[in-house]
Design an enzyme around this catalytic site. Structure first.
Site, PDB file in Angstrom:
ATOM      1  CE  LYS A 104     -50.089 -26.632 -10.983  1.00  0.00           C
ATOM      2  NZ  LYS A 104     -50.377 -25.794  -9.863  1.00  0.00           N
ATOM      3  CB  ILE A 135     -48.515 -13.125 -10.991  1.00  0.00           C
ATOM      4  CG1 ILE A 135     -47.761 -14.374 -11.462  1.00  0.00           C
ATOM      5  CG2 ILE A 135     -48.497 -13.022  -9.472  1.00  0.00           C
ATOM      6  CD1 ILE A 135     -46.282 -14.354 -11.112  1.00  0.00           C
ATOM      7  N   GLY A 186     -52.420 -25.336   4.688  1.00  0.00           N
ATOM      8  CA  GLY A 186     -53.065 -25.581   3.390  1.00  0.00           C
ATOM      9  C   GLY A 186     -52.230 -25.128   2.201  1.00  0.00           C
ATOM     10  CE  LYS A 204     -46.947 -23.545 -11.045  1.00  0.00           C
ATOM     11  NZ  LYS A 204     -46.839 -23.261  -9.605  1.00  0.00           N
TER      12      LYS A 204
HETATM   13  N1  LIG Z   1     -55.985 -24.462  -6.190  1.00  0.00           N
HETATM   14  C1  LIG Z   1     -55.055 -23.618  -6.656  1.00  0.00           C
HETATM   15  O1  LIG Z   1     -54.538 -22.752  -5.928  1.00  0.00           O
HETATM   16  C2  LIG Z   1     -54.627 -23.690  -8.105  1.00  0.00           C
HETATM   17  C3  LIG Z   1     -53.729 -22.710  -8.592  1.00  0.00           C
HETATM   18  C4  LIG Z   1     -53.348 -22.751  -9.941  1.00  0.00           C
HETATM   19  C5  LIG Z   1     -53.818 -23.765 -10.753  1.00  0.00           C
HETATM   20  N2  LIG Z   1     -54.651 -24.726 -10.234  1.00  0.00           N
HETATM   21  C6  LIG Z   1     -55.116 -25.788 -11.138  1.00  0.00           C
HETATM   22  O2  LIG Z   1     -56.526 -25.670 -11.289  1.00  0.00           O
HETATM   23  C7  LIG Z   1     -57.103 -26.962 -11.470  1.00  0.00           C
HETATM   24  C8  LIG Z   1     -58.202 -27.166 -10.412  1.00  0.00           C
HETATM   25  O3  LIG Z   1     -57.623 -27.081  -9.120  1.00  0.00           O
HETATM   26  P1  LIG Z   1     -58.537 -26.986  -7.812  1.00  0.00           P
HETATM   27  O4  LIG Z   1     -57.603 -26.689  -6.696  1.00  0.00           O
HETATM   28  O5  LIG Z   1     -59.702 -26.107  -8.034  1.00  0.00           O
HETATM   29  O6  LIG Z   1     -59.027 -28.516  -7.693  1.00  0.00           O
HETATM   30  P2  LIG Z   1     -60.198 -29.105  -6.776  1.00  0.00           P
HETATM   31  O7  LIG Z   1     -60.529 -28.162  -5.681  1.00  0.00           O
HETATM   32  O8  LIG Z   1     -59.815 -30.495  -6.450  1.00  0.00           O
HETATM   33  O9  LIG Z   1     -61.468 -29.150  -7.762  1.00  0.00           O
HETATM   34  C9  LIG Z   1     -61.564 -30.039  -8.817  1.00  0.00           C
HETATM   35  C10 LIG Z   1     -62.984 -29.982  -9.351  1.00  0.00           C
HETATM   36  O10 LIG Z   1     -63.082 -30.816 -10.498  1.00  0.00           O
HETATM   37  C11 LIG Z   1     -64.081 -31.817 -10.305  1.00  0.00           C
HETATM   38  N3  LIG Z   1     -63.556 -33.041 -10.915  1.00  0.00           N
HETATM   39  C12 LIG Z   1     -62.327 -33.577 -10.736  1.00  0.00           C
HETATM   40  N4  LIG Z   1     -62.193 -34.700 -11.472  1.00  0.00           N
HETATM   41  C13 LIG Z   1     -63.373 -34.885 -12.096  1.00  0.00           C
HETATM   42  C14 LIG Z   1     -63.867 -35.869 -12.988  1.00  0.00           C
HETATM   43  N5  LIG Z   1     -63.108 -36.890 -13.375  1.00  0.00           N
HETATM   44  N6  LIG Z   1     -65.122 -35.735 -13.461  1.00  0.00           N
HETATM   45  C15 LIG Z   1     -65.904 -34.687 -13.071  1.00  0.00           C
HETATM   46  N7  LIG Z   1     -65.487 -33.703 -12.230  1.00  0.00           N
HETATM   47  C16 LIG Z   1     -64.243 -33.813 -11.753  1.00  0.00           C
HETATM   48  C17 LIG Z   1     -64.276 -31.936  -8.820  1.00  0.00           C
HETATM   49  O11 LIG Z   1     -65.612 -32.378  -8.564  1.00  0.00           O
HETATM   50  P3  LIG Z   1     -66.170 -32.537  -7.048  1.00  0.00           P
HETATM   51  O12 LIG Z   1     -66.296 -31.128  -6.524  1.00  0.00           O
HETATM   52  O13 LIG Z   1     -67.495 -33.180  -7.222  1.00  0.00           O
HETATM   53  O14 LIG Z   1     -65.149 -33.337  -6.321  1.00  0.00           O
HETATM   54  C18 LIG Z   1     -64.031 -30.489  -8.365  1.00  0.00           C
HETATM   55  O15 LIG Z   1     -65.207 -29.746  -8.492  1.00  0.00           O
HETATM   56  C19 LIG Z   1     -55.934 -27.956 -11.400  1.00  0.00           C
HETATM   57  O16 LIG Z   1     -55.485 -28.251 -12.693  1.00  0.00           O
HETATM   58  C20 LIG Z   1     -54.862 -27.184 -10.635  1.00  0.00           C
HETATM   59  O17 LIG Z   1     -53.544 -27.609 -10.961  1.00  0.00           O
HETATM   60  C21 LIG Z   1     -55.059 -24.691  -8.941  1.00  0.00           C
END
Ligand SMILES: NC(=O)c1ccc[n+]([C@@H]2O[C@H](COP(=O)([O-])OP(=O)(O)OC[C@H]3O[C@@H](n4cnc5c(N)ncnc54)[C@H](OP(=O)(O)O)[C@@H]3O)[C@@H](O)[C@H]2O)c1
Length: 431
Positions: A104, A135, A186, A204
Protein backbone atom coordinates in the site's frame (compact mmCIF):
# COMPACT_ATOMS: atom_id res chain seq x y z
CA UNK A 1 -0.63 -28.74 -17.60
CA UNK A 2 -3.31 -28.75 -20.27
CA UNK A 3 -1.98 -29.39 -23.78
CA UNK A 4 -1.55 -26.29 -25.94
CA UNK A 5 -2.16 -23.94 -23.04
CA UNK A 6 -0.03 -20.79 -22.81
CA UNK A 7 2.59 -20.85 -20.05
CA UNK A 8 2.82 -17.77 -17.87
CA UNK A 9 6.00 -17.48 -15.80
CA UNK A 10 5.69 -16.01 -12.31
CA UNK A 11 8.48 -14.60 -10.14
CA UNK A 12 8.05 -13.58 -6.52
CA UNK A 13 9.85 -10.75 -4.76
CA UNK A 14 9.49 -11.90 -1.13
CA UNK A 15 8.38 -15.07 0.59
CA UNK A 16 7.24 -13.95 4.03
CA UNK A 17 3.73 -13.92 5.51
CA UNK A 18 1.97 -13.02 2.26
CA UNK A 19 4.47 -14.53 -0.20
CA UNK A 20 4.47 -17.99 1.43
CA UNK A 21 0.64 -18.00 1.53
CA UNK A 22 0.53 -16.94 -2.14
CA UNK A 23 2.84 -19.83 -3.07
CA UNK A 24 0.53 -22.23 -1.21
CA UNK A 25 -2.50 -20.94 -3.18
CA UNK A 26 -0.60 -21.03 -6.48
CA UNK A 27 0.16 -24.73 -5.84
CA UNK A 28 -3.54 -25.65 -5.63
CA UNK A 29 -4.97 -27.68 -8.52
CA UNK A 30 -7.43 -26.26 -11.03
CA UNK A 31 -5.95 -22.79 -11.51
CA UNK A 32 -4.90 -23.45 -15.12
CA UNK A 33 -8.42 -24.50 -16.14
CA UNK A 34 -9.87 -21.40 -14.48
CA UNK A 35 -7.31 -19.07 -16.00
CA UNK A 36 -6.74 -20.49 -19.45
CA UNK A 37 -2.99 -20.33 -18.79
CA UNK A 38 -0.53 -22.61 -17.04
CA UNK A 39 1.18 -20.71 -14.23
CA UNK A 40 4.77 -21.62 -13.50
CA UNK A 41 6.58 -20.18 -10.47
CA UNK A 42 10.17 -19.81 -11.66
CA UNK A 43 12.02 -17.77 -9.01
CA UNK A 44 11.51 -16.42 -5.48
CA UNK A 45 13.61 -13.56 -4.13
CA UNK A 46 14.41 -13.62 -0.39
CA UNK A 47 16.92 -11.99 1.91
CA UNK A 48 18.00 -15.13 3.76
CA UNK A 49 17.97 -18.36 1.72
CA UNK A 50 18.91 -20.42 4.81
CA UNK A 51 15.66 -19.62 6.63
CA UNK A 52 13.35 -22.60 6.89
CA UNK A 53 10.27 -22.12 4.70
CA UNK A 54 7.74 -24.27 2.86
CA UNK A 55 9.13 -23.52 -0.58
CA UNK A 56 11.24 -25.47 -3.08
CA UNK A 57 14.77 -24.29 -2.18
CA UNK A 58 15.85 -24.50 -5.82
CA UNK A 59 13.56 -21.54 -6.58
CA UNK A 60 15.17 -19.23 -4.01
CA UNK A 61 17.54 -16.46 -4.95
CA UNK A 62 18.97 -13.38 -3.25
CA UNK A 63 19.63 -11.67 -6.59
CA UNK A 64 16.73 -9.52 -7.88
CA UNK A 65 18.16 -9.85 -11.41
CA UNK A 66 17.43 -13.59 -11.31
CA UNK A 67 13.75 -12.58 -11.28
CA UNK A 68 13.75 -9.40 -13.35
CA UNK A 69 16.24 -10.69 -15.92
CA UNK A 70 14.45 -13.99 -16.59
CA UNK A 71 12.71 -13.59 -19.96
CA UNK A 72 10.35 -16.46 -19.11
CA UNK A 73 8.91 -14.51 -16.14
CA UNK A 74 5.86 -12.57 -17.33
CA UNK A 75 4.39 -11.61 -13.95
CA UNK A 76 6.36 -10.27 -10.98
CA UNK A 77 4.61 -10.55 -7.60
CA UNK A 78 5.98 -7.96 -5.18
CA UNK A 79 5.32 -9.08 -1.60
CA UNK A 80 8.52 -7.90 0.06
CA UNK A 81 7.63 -4.35 1.17
CA UNK A 82 10.28 -1.85 2.28
CA UNK A 83 12.25 0.79 0.41
CA UNK A 84 13.91 -1.66 -1.98
CA UNK A 85 10.58 -2.71 -3.53
CA UNK A 86 9.89 0.53 -5.48
CA UNK A 87 12.86 0.48 -7.85
CA UNK A 88 12.37 -3.25 -8.51
CA UNK A 89 8.70 -2.78 -9.40
CA UNK A 90 9.52 0.18 -11.66
CA UNK A 91 12.20 -1.84 -13.42
CA UNK A 92 9.95 -4.88 -13.83
CA UNK A 93 7.30 -2.71 -15.53
CA UNK A 94 9.90 -1.07 -17.77
CA UNK A 95 11.02 -4.57 -18.76
CA UNK A 96 7.39 -5.22 -19.86
CA UNK A 97 6.55 -7.56 -17.03
CA UNK A 98 3.16 -7.19 -15.37
CA UNK A 99 3.34 -6.60 -11.64
CA UNK A 100 1.05 -7.68 -8.80
CA UNK A 101 1.72 -5.97 -5.48
CA UNK A 102 0.25 -5.88 -1.97
CA UNK A 103 2.35 -2.84 -1.04
CA UNK A 104 0.00 0.00 0.00
CA UNK A 105 2.82 2.39 0.82
CA UNK A 106 4.30 1.92 -2.62
CA UNK A 107 0.98 2.36 -4.46
CA UNK A 108 0.00 5.38 -2.33
CA UNK A 109 3.39 7.04 -2.85
CA UNK A 110 4.26 6.08 -6.42
CA UNK A 111 1.00 4.78 -7.92
CA UNK A 112 0.84 7.49 -10.57
CA UNK A 113 4.38 6.89 -11.79
CA UNK A 114 4.01 3.09 -11.73
CA UNK A 115 0.64 3.12 -13.53
CA UNK A 116 2.13 5.34 -16.24
CA UNK A 117 5.05 2.95 -16.64
CA UNK A 118 2.62 0.03 -16.89
CA UNK A 119 0.56 1.88 -19.53
CA UNK A 120 3.64 2.76 -21.57
CA UNK A 121 4.80 -0.86 -21.48
CA UNK A 122 1.29 -2.27 -22.22
CA UNK A 123 1.39 -4.43 -19.10
CA UNK A 124 -0.68 -4.53 -15.90
CA UNK A 125 -0.13 -3.23 -12.40
CA UNK A 126 -2.59 -4.95 -10.07
CA UNK A 127 -2.88 -4.11 -6.37
CA UNK A 128 -5.98 -5.66 -4.80
CA UNK A 129 -3.91 -6.86 -1.80
CA UNK A 130 -2.75 -3.31 -1.04
CA UNK A 131 -6.13 -2.19 0.34
CA UNK A 132 -8.17 -4.19 2.82
CA UNK A 133 -6.11 -7.43 2.60
CA UNK A 134 -8.54 -10.09 1.41
CA UNK A 135 -11.60 -7.91 0.73
CA UNK A 136 -12.22 -7.23 -2.98
CA UNK A 137 -12.58 -3.46 -2.72
CA UNK A 138 -10.24 -2.52 -5.59
CA UNK A 139 -12.13 -4.87 -7.94
CA UNK A 140 -15.48 -3.59 -6.70
CA UNK A 141 -14.59 0.03 -7.41
CA UNK A 142 -12.86 -0.70 -10.71
CA UNK A 143 -15.29 -3.19 -12.16
CA UNK A 144 -18.63 -3.28 -10.33
CA UNK A 145 -18.92 0.53 -10.28
CA UNK A 146 -17.57 1.05 -13.80
CA UNK A 147 -21.06 1.99 -15.01
CA UNK A 148 -21.91 4.19 -12.02
CA UNK A 149 -20.54 7.26 -10.27
CA UNK A 150 -19.25 6.69 -6.73
CA UNK A 151 -20.31 9.56 -4.49
CA UNK A 152 -19.08 8.34 -1.13
CA UNK A 153 -16.85 5.76 0.49
CA UNK A 154 -16.82 5.19 4.21
CA UNK A 155 -14.95 2.35 5.81
CA UNK A 156 -12.74 0.69 8.36
CA UNK A 157 -9.42 -0.15 6.74
CA UNK A 158 -7.06 -0.58 9.65
CA UNK A 159 -7.62 -3.77 11.61
CA UNK A 160 -5.23 -2.78 14.41
CA UNK A 161 -7.09 0.45 15.14
CA UNK A 162 -10.42 -1.30 14.94
CA UNK A 163 -9.21 -4.01 17.31
CA UNK A 164 -7.93 -1.42 19.80
CA UNK A 165 -11.21 0.56 19.81
CA UNK A 166 -13.25 -2.66 20.01
CA UNK A 167 -11.29 -3.82 23.07
CA UNK A 168 -11.59 -0.39 24.73
CA UNK A 169 -15.35 -0.62 24.34
CA UNK A 170 -15.95 -4.31 25.04
CA UNK A 171 -13.11 -5.08 27.45
CA UNK A 172 -13.00 -1.71 29.24
CA UNK A 173 -9.25 -1.44 28.49
CA UNK A 174 -7.43 1.84 28.17
CA UNK A 175 -5.64 2.55 24.89
CA UNK A 176 -2.16 1.42 26.07
CA UNK A 177 -3.50 -1.93 27.34
CA UNK A 178 -5.54 -2.50 24.16
CA UNK A 179 -2.46 -1.78 21.99
CA UNK A 180 -0.36 -4.20 24.11
CA UNK A 181 -3.00 -6.90 23.68
CA UNK A 182 -3.08 -6.31 19.90
CA UNK A 183 0.72 -6.67 19.83
CA UNK A 184 0.60 -9.92 21.82
CA UNK A 185 -1.92 -11.34 19.35
CA UNK A 186 0.19 -10.28 16.36
CA UNK A 187 -2.32 -7.68 15.09
CA UNK A 188 -0.09 -4.70 15.86
CA UNK A 189 3.53 -4.02 14.95
CA UNK A 190 6.16 -3.41 17.64
CA UNK A 191 5.87 0.26 16.59
CA UNK A 192 2.10 0.66 16.18
CA UNK A 193 2.19 4.36 15.26
CA UNK A 194 1.54 3.90 11.50
CA UNK A 195 -1.74 2.19 12.43
CA UNK A 196 -2.77 4.05 15.59
CA UNK A 197 -1.97 7.48 14.16
CA UNK A 198 -4.06 6.79 11.05
CA UNK A 199 -1.36 6.99 8.36
CA UNK A 200 -1.81 3.41 7.12
CA UNK A 201 -5.54 4.04 6.64
CA UNK A 202 -4.76 7.34 4.89
CA UNK A 203 -2.51 5.56 2.38
CA UNK A 204 -5.37 3.18 1.60
CA UNK A 205 -7.94 5.97 1.33
CA UNK A 206 -5.67 7.77 -1.15
CA UNK A 207 -5.65 4.63 -3.33
CA UNK A 208 -9.43 4.20 -3.08
CA UNK A 209 -10.01 7.89 -3.95
CA UNK A 210 -8.04 7.34 -7.15
CA UNK A 211 -10.32 4.44 -8.11
CA UNK A 212 -13.62 5.81 -6.79
CA UNK A 213 -13.33 9.50 -7.70
CA UNK A 214 -10.58 9.48 -10.35
CA UNK A 215 -8.58 11.72 -8.02
CA UNK A 216 -4.82 11.80 -7.96
CA UNK A 217 -4.10 12.21 -4.24
CA UNK A 218 -0.60 13.51 -3.47
CA UNK A 219 1.14 11.39 -0.84
CA UNK A 220 0.51 12.84 2.62
CA UNK A 221 -2.39 15.05 1.46
CA UNK A 222 -5.17 13.17 3.31
CA UNK A 223 -6.04 14.92 6.61
CA UNK A 224 -5.40 12.40 9.39
CA UNK A 225 -6.30 12.19 13.03
CA UNK A 226 -5.23 9.13 15.02
CA UNK A 227 -6.81 7.38 17.95
CA UNK A 228 -4.69 8.76 20.74
CA UNK A 229 -7.22 11.34 21.90
CA UNK A 230 -9.96 8.73 22.47
CA UNK A 231 -10.42 7.77 26.13
CA UNK A 232 -12.53 4.99 27.66
CA UNK A 233 -15.00 7.64 28.87
CA UNK A 234 -15.69 8.66 25.25
CA UNK A 235 -16.86 5.12 24.47
CA UNK A 236 -19.25 5.26 27.42
CA UNK A 237 -20.72 8.60 26.36
CA UNK A 238 -20.94 7.54 22.72
CA UNK A 239 -22.90 4.47 23.85
CA UNK A 240 -25.18 6.63 25.95
CA UNK A 241 -26.08 8.62 22.83
CA UNK A 242 -26.58 5.39 20.77
CA UNK A 243 -23.26 5.38 18.91
CA UNK A 244 -19.94 3.50 18.74
CA UNK A 245 -16.52 4.98 18.06
CA UNK A 246 -14.87 3.51 14.96
CA UNK A 247 -11.63 4.31 13.07
CA UNK A 248 -13.07 5.60 9.81
CA UNK A 249 -11.86 6.59 6.39
CA UNK A 250 -14.31 8.91 4.66
CA UNK A 251 -14.30 10.09 1.05
CA UNK A 252 -16.93 12.15 -0.74
CA UNK A 253 -17.08 13.42 -4.26
CA UNK A 254 -18.73 16.84 -4.11
CA UNK A 255 -18.33 17.41 -7.85
CA UNK A 256 -16.22 20.57 -7.53
CA UNK A 257 -13.87 18.96 -5.06
CA UNK A 258 -13.16 15.77 -3.15
CA UNK A 259 -13.35 15.48 0.62
CA UNK A 260 -11.04 12.95 2.26
CA UNK A 261 -10.52 12.37 5.97
CA UNK A 262 -9.25 9.72 8.38
CA UNK A 263 -10.26 9.91 12.03
CA UNK A 264 -12.08 8.10 14.81
CA UNK A 265 -15.79 8.95 14.56
CA UNK A 266 -19.11 8.11 16.17
CA UNK A 267 -21.31 5.88 14.01
CA UNK A 268 -24.90 4.88 14.89
CA UNK A 269 -24.78 1.62 16.83
CA UNK A 270 -27.25 -0.05 14.46
CA UNK A 271 -25.21 0.75 11.35
CA UNK A 272 -23.25 -2.01 9.64
CA UNK A 273 -19.93 -0.27 10.26
CA UNK A 274 -20.60 -0.08 14.02
CA UNK A 275 -20.76 -3.85 14.01
CA UNK A 276 -17.49 -4.48 12.19
CA UNK A 277 -15.41 -5.62 15.14
CA UNK A 278 -11.89 -6.72 15.94
CA UNK A 279 -9.44 -7.00 13.07
CA UNK A 280 -12.08 -7.04 10.34
CA UNK A 281 -12.31 -4.44 7.56
CA UNK A 282 -15.31 -3.07 5.70
CA UNK A 283 -15.98 -0.39 3.11
CA UNK A 284 -19.39 1.01 2.36
CA UNK A 285 -19.50 2.52 -1.13
CA UNK A 286 -22.37 4.60 -2.44
CA UNK A 287 -23.09 4.83 -6.13
CA UNK A 288 -25.33 7.49 -7.64
CA UNK A 289 -27.38 4.77 -9.39
CA UNK A 290 -26.64 1.70 -7.24
CA UNK A 291 -26.95 3.21 -3.77
CA UNK A 292 -25.05 1.47 -0.95
CA UNK A 293 -22.78 -1.56 -1.42
CA UNK A 294 -20.81 -3.12 1.43
CA UNK A 295 -17.55 -5.03 1.09
CA UNK A 296 -16.62 -6.79 4.34
CA UNK A 297 -14.08 -9.35 5.51
CA UNK A 298 -10.57 -10.11 6.72
CA UNK A 299 -8.44 -7.08 6.07
CA UNK A 300 -4.99 -8.55 6.73
CA UNK A 301 -3.09 -11.76 7.35
CA UNK A 302 -1.16 -14.06 5.07
CA UNK A 303 -3.91 -16.16 3.51
CA UNK A 304 -6.60 -13.47 3.12
CA UNK A 305 -4.11 -11.10 1.48
CA UNK A 306 -2.75 -13.93 -0.66
CA UNK A 307 -6.27 -14.56 -2.00
CA UNK A 308 -6.25 -11.00 -3.37
CA UNK A 309 -2.69 -11.34 -4.66
CA UNK A 310 -3.25 -14.67 -6.41
CA UNK A 311 -6.59 -13.57 -7.88
CA UNK A 312 -4.70 -10.61 -9.36
CA UNK A 313 -2.09 -13.03 -10.75
CA UNK A 314 -4.86 -15.08 -12.38
CA UNK A 315 -6.46 -11.95 -13.89
CA UNK A 316 -3.16 -10.74 -15.27
CA UNK A 317 -2.26 -14.21 -16.58
CA UNK A 318 -5.65 -14.44 -18.30
CA UNK A 319 -5.00 -11.12 -20.05
CA UNK A 320 -1.54 -12.27 -21.12
CA UNK A 321 -2.94 -15.56 -22.45
CA UNK A 322 -5.58 -13.61 -24.41
CA UNK A 323 -2.94 -11.27 -25.85
CA UNK A 324 -4.55 -8.35 -24.00
CA UNK A 325 -1.97 -7.53 -21.32
CA UNK A 326 -2.39 -4.03 -19.94
CA UNK A 327 -6.06 -3.73 -20.88
CA UNK A 328 -7.29 -3.65 -17.24
CA UNK A 329 -4.68 -1.16 -16.04
CA UNK A 330 -5.26 1.10 -19.04
CA UNK A 331 -8.80 1.62 -17.76
CA UNK A 332 -7.65 3.28 -14.51
CA UNK A 333 -8.01 7.01 -15.18
CA UNK A 334 -7.30 9.78 -12.71
CA UNK A 335 -6.34 13.43 -12.67
CA UNK A 336 -5.48 16.19 -10.24
CA UNK A 337 -8.65 17.23 -8.38
CA UNK A 338 -9.16 19.89 -5.73
CA UNK A 339 -9.15 18.46 -2.21
CA UNK A 340 -11.60 20.10 0.17
CA UNK A 341 -10.08 22.09 3.03
CA UNK A 342 -10.60 19.91 6.17
CA UNK A 343 -12.03 22.97 7.97
CA UNK A 344 -15.01 22.85 5.57
CA UNK A 345 -15.83 19.22 6.48
CA UNK A 346 -19.43 19.51 7.58
CA UNK A 347 -20.63 17.03 10.19
CA UNK A 348 -22.38 16.73 13.49
CA UNK A 349 -19.82 16.67 16.29
CA UNK A 350 -19.39 14.97 19.65
CA UNK A 351 -17.81 17.37 22.13
CA UNK A 352 -16.54 16.58 25.62
CA UNK A 353 -15.57 19.33 28.05
CA UNK A 354 -14.04 18.95 31.51
CA UNK A 355 -15.08 22.10 33.33
CA UNK A 356 -15.21 23.62 36.78
CA UNK A 357 -18.77 23.16 37.95
CA UNK A 358 -19.81 26.67 38.86
CA UNK A 359 -22.83 28.80 38.04
CA UNK A 360 -22.98 30.10 34.49
CA UNK A 361 -20.53 27.59 32.96
CA UNK A 362 -23.12 25.96 30.73
CA UNK A 363 -24.33 29.35 29.55
CA UNK A 364 -20.76 30.38 28.72
CA UNK A 365 -20.18 27.13 26.80
CA UNK A 366 -23.42 27.64 24.88
CA UNK A 367 -22.34 31.23 24.23
CA UNK A 368 -18.98 30.16 22.75
CA UNK A 369 -20.75 27.69 20.48
CA UNK A 370 -23.49 30.14 19.57
CA UNK A 371 -20.95 32.78 18.59
CA UNK A 372 -19.72 30.34 15.92
CA UNK A 373 -23.29 29.38 14.95
CA UNK A 374 -22.86 25.82 16.27
CA UNK A 375 -26.10 24.59 17.79
CA UNK A 376 -26.48 21.85 20.37
CA UNK A 377 -28.62 18.80 19.62
CA UNK A 378 -28.16 16.83 22.89
CA UNK A 379 -26.29 17.50 26.13
CA UNK A 380 -25.44 15.61 29.33
CA UNK A 381 -23.54 16.77 32.39
CA UNK A 382 -22.04 14.49 35.05
CA UNK A 383 -19.65 14.92 37.97
CA UNK A 384 -16.61 12.79 38.76
CA UNK A 385 -17.08 9.08 37.97
CA UNK A 386 -20.61 9.63 36.75
CA UNK A 387 -21.91 11.08 40.07
CA UNK A 388 -24.02 14.24 40.03
CA UNK A 389 -21.64 17.22 39.79
CA UNK A 390 -20.51 18.92 43.04
CA UNK A 391 -20.39 22.69 42.95
CA UNK A 392 -16.84 23.89 42.23
CA UNK A 393 -15.60 20.35 41.45
CA UNK A 394 -14.78 19.02 38.00
CA UNK A 395 -17.74 18.15 35.79
CA UNK A 396 -17.96 16.60 32.38
CA UNK A 397 -20.23 18.16 29.82
CA UNK A 398 -20.82 16.11 26.69
CA UNK A 399 -22.86 17.19 23.73
CA UNK A 400 -23.78 16.34 20.19
CA UNK A 401 -24.06 19.33 17.89
CA UNK A 402 -26.11 19.85 14.76
CA UNK A 403 -24.10 19.77 11.51
CA UNK A 404 -21.48 22.51 11.24
CA UNK A 405 -18.14 22.95 9.45
CA UNK A 406 -15.15 21.62 11.44
CA UNK A 407 -13.39 25.01 11.45
CA UNK A 408 -16.33 26.74 13.15
CA UNK A 409 -16.66 23.99 15.77
CA UNK A 410 -12.92 24.14 16.46
CA UNK A 411 -13.09 27.93 16.85
CA UNK A 412 -15.91 27.49 19.38
CA UNK A 413 -13.61 25.32 21.54
CA UNK A 414 -11.20 28.17 22.33
CA UNK A 415 -9.67 27.77 25.82
CA UNK A 416 -11.54 29.47 28.66
CA UNK A 417 -10.70 29.79 32.40
CA UNK A 418 -13.51 27.37 33.40
CA UNK A 419 -12.12 24.56 31.18
CA UNK A 420 -9.91 22.18 33.16
CA UNK A 421 -8.70 20.23 30.09
CA UNK A 422 -8.65 20.88 26.36
CA UNK A 423 -12.07 19.87 24.94
CA UNK A 424 -12.35 16.67 22.86
CA UNK A 425 -14.03 16.71 19.47
CA UNK A 426 -15.03 13.74 17.29
CA UNK A 427 -17.18 13.84 14.15
CA UNK A 428 -20.40 11.85 13.91
CA UNK A 429 -20.71 9.95 10.64
CA UNK A 430 -24.22 8.89 9.70
CA UNK A 431 -23.73 5.61 7.86
N1 LIG B 1 1.08 -9.33 6.37
C1 LIG B 1 -0.11 -8.82 6.04
O1 LIG B 1 -1.14 -9.11 6.68
C2 LIG B 1 -0.23 -7.88 4.87
C3 LIG B 1 -1.52 -7.45 4.48
C4 LIG B 1 -1.65 -6.60 3.37
C5 LIG B 1 -0.51 -6.16 2.71
N2 LIG B 1 0.73 -6.57 3.14
C6 LIG B 1 1.90 -6.07 2.41
O2 LIG B 1 2.55 -7.18 1.80
C7 LIG B 1 3.96 -6.95 1.74
C8 LIG B 1 4.68 -8.13 2.41
O3 LIG B 1 4.26 -8.22 3.76
P1 LIG B 1 4.62 -9.50 4.65
O4 LIG B 1 3.84 -9.35 5.91
O5 LIG B 1 4.50 -10.75 3.87
O6 LIG B 1 6.18 -9.21 4.96
P2 LIG B 1 7.27 -10.21 5.56
O7 LIG B 1 6.61 -11.35 6.25
O8 LIG B 1 8.23 -9.38 6.31
O9 LIG B 1 8.01 -10.80 4.26
C9 LIG B 1 8.84 -10.04 3.47
C10 LIG B 1 9.56 -10.97 2.51
O10 LIG B 1 10.36 -10.20 1.62
C11 LIG B 1 11.73 -10.59 1.71
N3 LIG B 1 12.51 -9.35 1.60
C12 LIG B 1 12.31 -8.20 2.29
N4 LIG B 1 13.21 -7.27 1.91
C13 LIG B 1 14.01 -7.87 1.01
C14 LIG B 1 15.14 -7.43 0.26
N5 LIG B 1 15.61 -6.20 0.38
N6 LIG B 1 15.70 -8.30 -0.61
C15 LIG B 1 15.21 -9.57 -0.74
N7 LIG B 1 14.13 -10.04 -0.07
C16 LIG B 1 13.55 -9.19 0.79
C17 LIG B 1 11.89 -11.27 3.04
O11 LIG B 1 12.96 -12.21 2.95
P3 LIG B 1 13.34 -13.17 4.20
O12 LIG B 1 12.20 -14.15 4.32
O13 LIG B 1 14.59 -13.84 3.77
O14 LIG B 1 13.46 -12.27 5.38
C18 LIG B 1 10.51 -11.94 3.20
O15 LIG B 1 10.51 -13.17 2.54
C19 LIG B 1 4.18 -5.58 2.41
O16 LIG B 1 4.24 -4.58 1.44
C20 LIG B 1 2.94 -5.41 3.28
O17 LIG B 1 2.61 -4.04 3.50
C21 LIG B 1 0.87 -7.41 4.19
Amino acid sequence: MLRGMKRVGVGLLGCGTVGAAALALLAKPGLAERTGAALEVRRVLVRDPEKSRACDRALLTTDPEAVLGDPAIDVVVEVMGGEAAGPLVARALDLKKSVVTANKLLVAKSGRDLLERARRAHVDLAFEGAVGGGIPIVRTLREAFASDRVTRICGILNGTSNYVLTRMLEGGLDMAAAVREAQELGYAEADPSLDIDGHDAAHKLGILAMLAFGAEVPFGAVPVEGLRSVEPVDHRFAQRFGYRIKPLVVGRDHGDDVELRVHPALVPEKSVLANVSGALNAVLCEGEALGPCLVYGRGAGGLPTAVSVVSDVLDVARSIAAGAAGLGTGGIRFAARALRDPGRAEARYYLRFTVRDEPGVLARLAGQLGAERVSIEQLVQVGEEGRPPLEGGPATVVMLTHAAPAARVRAALAPAPFMLEPPRMLPVEDV
